[in-house]
Scaffold this active site. Sequence first.
Site, PDB file in Angstrom:
ATOM      1  N   HIS A 288       0.991  -1.141   0.131  1.00  0.00           N
ATOM      2  CA  HIS A 288      -0.263   0.084   0.312  1.00  0.00           C
ATOM      3  C   HIS A 288       0.846   1.200  -0.168  1.00  0.00           C
ATOM      4  O   HIS A 288       1.634   1.476   1.018  1.00  0.00           O
ATOM      5  CB  HIS A 288      -0.798   0.021   1.200  1.00  0.00           C
TER       6      HIS A 288
ATOM      7  N   HIS B  10       1.250   5.613  -1.397  1.00  0.00           N
ATOM      8  CA  HIS B  10       0.648   7.099  -2.368  1.00  0.00           C
ATOM      9  C   HIS B  10       2.147   6.790  -3.060  1.00  0.00           C
ATOM     10  O   HIS B  10       3.218   7.324  -3.122  1.00  0.00           O
ATOM     11  CB  HIS B  10       0.308   7.849  -1.883  1.00  0.00           C
TER      12      HIS B  10
ATOM     13  N   LYS C 256      -9.539  -0.309  -5.302  1.00  0.00           N
ATOM     14  CA  LYS C 256      -9.298   0.055  -4.016  1.00  0.00           C
ATOM     15  C   LYS C 256     -11.040   1.494  -3.798  1.00  0.00           C
ATOM     16  O   LYS C 256     -11.439   1.786  -4.792  1.00  0.00           O
ATOM     17  CB  LYS C 256      -7.816   1.435  -4.318  1.00  0.00           C
TER      18      LYS C 256
ATOM     19  N   HIS D  14     -10.913   1.036   2.102  1.00  0.00           N
ATOM     20  CA  HIS D  14     -10.322   2.258   3.194  1.00  0.00           C
ATOM     21  C   HIS D  14     -11.906   2.125   4.769  1.00  0.00           C
ATOM     22  O   HIS D  14     -12.628   2.134   3.883  1.00  0.00           O
ATOM     23  CB  HIS D  14      -9.782   3.943   2.716  1.00  0.00           C
TER      24      HIS D  14
ATOM     25  N   HIS E 140      -4.977  -0.075   6.406  1.00  0.00           N
ATOM     26  CA  HIS E 140      -4.350   0.721   7.460  1.00  0.00           C
ATOM     27  C   HIS E 140      -4.793   0.469   8.381  1.00  0.00           C
ATOM     28  O   HIS E 140      -5.685   1.515   8.750  1.00  0.00           O
ATOM     29  CB  HIS E 140      -3.789   1.996   7.011  1.00  0.00           C
TER      30      HIS E 140
ATOM     31  N   ASP F  75       1.483   2.838   3.533  1.00  0.00           N
ATOM     32  CA  ASP F  75       0.808   4.194   3.688  1.00  0.00           C
ATOM     33  C   ASP F  75       1.120   5.045   3.189  1.00  0.00           C
ATOM     34  O   ASP F  75       0.849   6.125   3.313  1.00  0.00           O
ATOM     35  CB  ASP F  75      -0.323   4.209   4.506  1.00  0.00           C
TER      36      ASP F  75
END
Length: 367
Positions: A30, A32, A116, A153, A191, A264
């Site tokens: 995971h 970004h 996602k 999420h 997360h 994350d």
Amino acid sequence: MPTEAPITAPQPFRTNAIDRLVMRRADDWHVHLRDGAMLGAVAQFTARQFARAIVMPNLDPPITSVAAAAAYRSRILAALAPSDGFTPLMTCYLTDDSDPDEIERGFEAGVFAACKLYPAHATTNSRLGVTDIRRIYPALEAMQRIGMPLLLHGEVTGKEVDIFDREAVFLDLVLSRLVVRFPALKIVLEHITTADAVAFIESGPATLAATITPHHLAINRNAMFEGGIRPHFYCLPVAKREHHRLALRRAATSGAAKFFLGTDSAPHAIGDKQAACGCAGIFCAPYALESYAQTFEEEGALDRLEAFASEHGPRFYGLALNTERIALERTPHVAPHRLGAGATELAPFHAGASLNWRFVGAADERD
Ligand code: DOR
Ligand code: ZN
């Protein structure tokens, strides 16, 4: 009677201390990586430590088509050197209008590794996220049929729900129903931040797993308010009370295959963090393995780090384990306060703090 003089000087007492940790190369399930200049600034940190990463699709506009994901993957690879040996695994951003055929086409073509789900308005660039889970049931049916994982999420967004309860309420209202309605769908609760989530995953079906970040293992919610407001410790889901952190540490270091590494890492330029309305996200990529190693060592579980970082994730995704080996050394060092400059100046997680371990790269002939 006089005591005998010691032959050698006394050694400092250290129980089971090791100074070099060699293990299978890890993956980040995971992350970004952003786009444009920010991608150029941050991709190297992830590629340095990890062989593969599940790349989040919450760009603006989000990655919702196979073509957009393929183009984004090319931009990521262009930001790196081929010698990095890094494989980005792309994800599809679910919206109320997601097309099951497009999702299936992308998965079968090897472009999408997973989808996602951002509940609308839950976090960064989630305004086009899903407003009602029932809107994506056709997509979930297709994903269940083809074995494509759903990444969650896991927070509700209603203003009536306290921000510290949003994950627990999501478990009650959304996830508990999802696992019943889609019993064969692979689901990763991303997360996780609560003891409730740990218990839910542990007691759930084998199709259900969770990622745990380095920061949720290291800080509780006090970190955001220590001596003043600390925007660099603000992320979503927000860090919770100490007993939740301890539950996460137990889960991560337990050896249970349902828990695996997902940083994350979510970079935002310093000016966007230190603002009247600062962005959510912690840039933990630069010292991710160092951070996890510290937690595992503190828990007396360094021997379980490799499974958490390098084995449980690929097994859940049905991918081969990496074969290369990496090394970390016990070299205490202080993380810098800032990395980069200008629009991509970033504060890394652990900025200004001491770390016991240092990632040194590929293992060598010593190992
Ligand atoms: O803190 C976060 N930052 N949580 C998320 O879910 C998204 C991420 C981001 O993209 O900035
Ligand atoms: Zn994220």
